[in-house]
Design a protein around this motif. Sequence first.
Motif, PDB file in Angstrom:
ATOM      1  N   PHE A  78     -56.705  48.757 -25.926  1.00  0.00           N
ATOM      2  CA  PHE A  78     -57.254  50.108 -25.763  1.00  0.00           C
ATOM      3  C   PHE A  78     -57.363  50.426 -24.286  1.00  0.00           C
ATOM      4  CE2 PHE A  78     -61.863  49.414 -24.728  1.00  0.00           C
ATOM      5  CZ  PHE A  78     -61.884  48.036 -24.840  1.00  0.00           C
ATOM      6  N   SER A  79     -57.622  51.697 -24.010  1.00  0.00           N
ATOM      7  CA  SER A  79     -57.840  52.105 -22.622  1.00  0.00           C
ATOM      8  C   SER A  79     -59.213  52.741 -22.502  1.00  0.00           C
ATOM      9  CB  SER A  79     -56.765  53.084 -22.163  1.00  0.00           C
ATOM     10  OG  SER A  79     -56.829  54.270 -22.918  1.00  0.00           O
ATOM     11  N   ILE A  80     -59.775  52.576 -21.321  1.00  0.00           N
ATOM     12  CA  ILE A  80     -61.022  53.239 -20.933  1.00  0.00           C
ATOM     13  C   ILE A  80     -60.679  54.130 -19.740  1.00  0.00           C
ATOM     14  CG2 ILE A  80     -63.284  52.891 -19.840  1.00  0.00           C
ATOM     15  CD1 ILE A  80     -63.476  51.887 -22.600  1.00  0.00           C
ATOM     16  N   THR A  81     -60.941  55.419 -19.859  1.00  0.00           N
ATOM     17  CA  THR A  81     -60.752  56.329 -18.731  1.00  0.00           C
ATOM     18  C   THR A  81     -62.121  56.802 -18.277  1.00  0.00           C
ATOM     19  OG1 THR A  81     -58.646  57.030 -19.685  1.00  0.00           O
ATOM     20  CG2 THR A  81     -59.535  58.397 -17.928  1.00  0.00           C
ATOM     21  N   LEU A  82     -62.386  56.694 -16.968  1.00  0.00           N
ATOM     22  CA  LEU A  82     -63.715  57.039 -16.456  1.00  0.00           C
ATOM     23  C   LEU A  82     -63.599  57.624 -15.057  1.00  0.00           C
ATOM     24  CD1 LEU A  82     -65.599  53.669 -15.713  1.00  0.00           C
ATOM     25  CD2 LEU A  82     -63.154  53.941 -15.788  1.00  0.00           C
ATOM     26  N   PRO A  83     -64.574  58.389 -14.646  1.00  0.00           N
ATOM     27  CA  PRO A  83     -64.514  58.990 -13.315  1.00  0.00           C
ATOM     28  C   PRO A  83     -64.669  57.948 -12.216  1.00  0.00           C
ATOM     29  CG  PRO A  83     -66.600  59.537 -14.390  1.00  0.00           C
ATOM     30  CD  PRO A  83     -65.793  58.762 -15.385  1.00  0.00           C
ATOM     31  N   SER A  84     -64.026  58.206 -11.066  1.00  0.00           N
ATOM     32  CA  SER A  84     -64.263  57.390  -9.871  1.00  0.00           C
ATOM     33  C   SER A  84     -64.230  58.324  -8.673  1.00  0.00           C
ATOM     34  CB  SER A  84     -63.193  56.304  -9.712  1.00  0.00           C
ATOM     35  OG  SER A  84     -62.020  56.847  -9.121  1.00  0.00           O
ATOM     36  N   GLU A  85     -64.582  57.821  -7.507  1.00  0.00           N
ATOM     37  CA  GLU A  85     -64.603  58.684  -6.321  1.00  0.00           C
ATOM     38  C   GLU A  85     -63.211  59.187  -5.953  1.00  0.00           C
ATOM     39  OE1 GLU A  85     -65.459  56.648  -2.547  1.00  0.00           O
ATOM     40  OE2 GLU A  85     -65.567  54.790  -3.700  1.00  0.00           O
ATOM     41  N   HIS A  86     -62.158  58.507  -6.430  1.00  0.00           N
ATOM     42  CA  HIS A  86     -60.787  58.918  -6.139  1.00  0.00           C
ATOM     43  C   HIS A  86     -60.156  59.698  -7.291  1.00  0.00           C
ATOM     44  CE1 HIS A  86     -61.060  56.350  -2.666  1.00  0.00           C
ATOM     45  NE2 HIS A  86     -61.368  55.324  -3.422  1.00  0.00           N
ATOM     46  N   GLY A  87     -60.957  60.039  -8.299  1.00  0.00           N
ATOM     47  CA  GLY A  87     -60.428  60.734  -9.478  1.00  0.00           C
ATOM     48  C   GLY A  87     -60.488  59.825 -10.691  1.00  0.00           C
ATOM     49  N   PRO A  88     -60.002  60.320 -11.831  1.00  0.00           N
ATOM     50  CA  PRO A  88     -60.109  59.505 -13.054  1.00  0.00           C
ATOM     51  C   PRO A  88     -59.339  58.194 -12.934  1.00  0.00           C
ATOM     52  CG  PRO A  88     -59.449  61.774 -13.561  1.00  0.00           C
ATOM     53  CD  PRO A  88     -59.372  61.622 -12.062  1.00  0.00           C
TER      54      PRO A  88
END
Lengths: 121, 121
Positions: A78-88
């Motif tokens: 599976f994948s987890i997509t989450l916000p970061s300071e450089h974008g998703p």
Amino acid sequence: MSNANVVEKYLTALNNQDLDSIAALYAQDATVEDPVGTPLHTGIEAIREFYTKATSIKLTAELLGDVRCAGEFVAFPFSITLPSEHGPMCIEVIDTFKLNSEGKITEMKAYWNEQNTKLVK
Amino acid sequence: MSNANVVEKYLTALNNQDLDSIAALYAQDATVEDPVGTPLHTGIEAIREFYTKATSIKLTAELLGDVRCAGEFVAFPFSITLPSEHGPMCIEVIDTFKLNSEGKITEMKAYWNEQNTKLVK
């Protein structure tokens, strides 16, 4: 509940930031090793604490292929997509769950490292 | 050799029906559990015997996503396509390898069951 249904419930609960539903999938004396190679989180209280961070972030968890059931185990990509300071950011993970006769997770292992983490374009 | 390279060598050897190259990836006292929940194949001779069948068939092994390295382990999703009396069959599998300090596989687990087996259209 089939072992594949546990995976569906797990990913739905992650997407819903639903800590109680995640904890309800685990046996009281379960262990979580995430990522594999790091210290275990042992027992439902430590597991709740571990997931408190994940459920405080609006993330997207998405199944990337078949759920593989085998013996007392289930494995899934599976994948987890989450916000970061450089974008998703997107992380590709494989989890394995060991389940007891009541369908509760007694052992979770998450296989991933930094090389599975990419910025989403 | 990085742990991800072991996966590349493994899939290449499967595609080439190359039993010697598969066996060379394993430690002498390794175990194979394929699928998880069935009896272990223990030791390099038993492992060679196990792979004799797989390497006698012209199959296609294809990586289906990131190789996940974590601690001493590597996990990866892949498919095996092979002939059957009803036409080509495809099986979605997740393997985990535990590797020793020399990069040899000491423990292999393959997660799949019949529900991961489909006729290719």
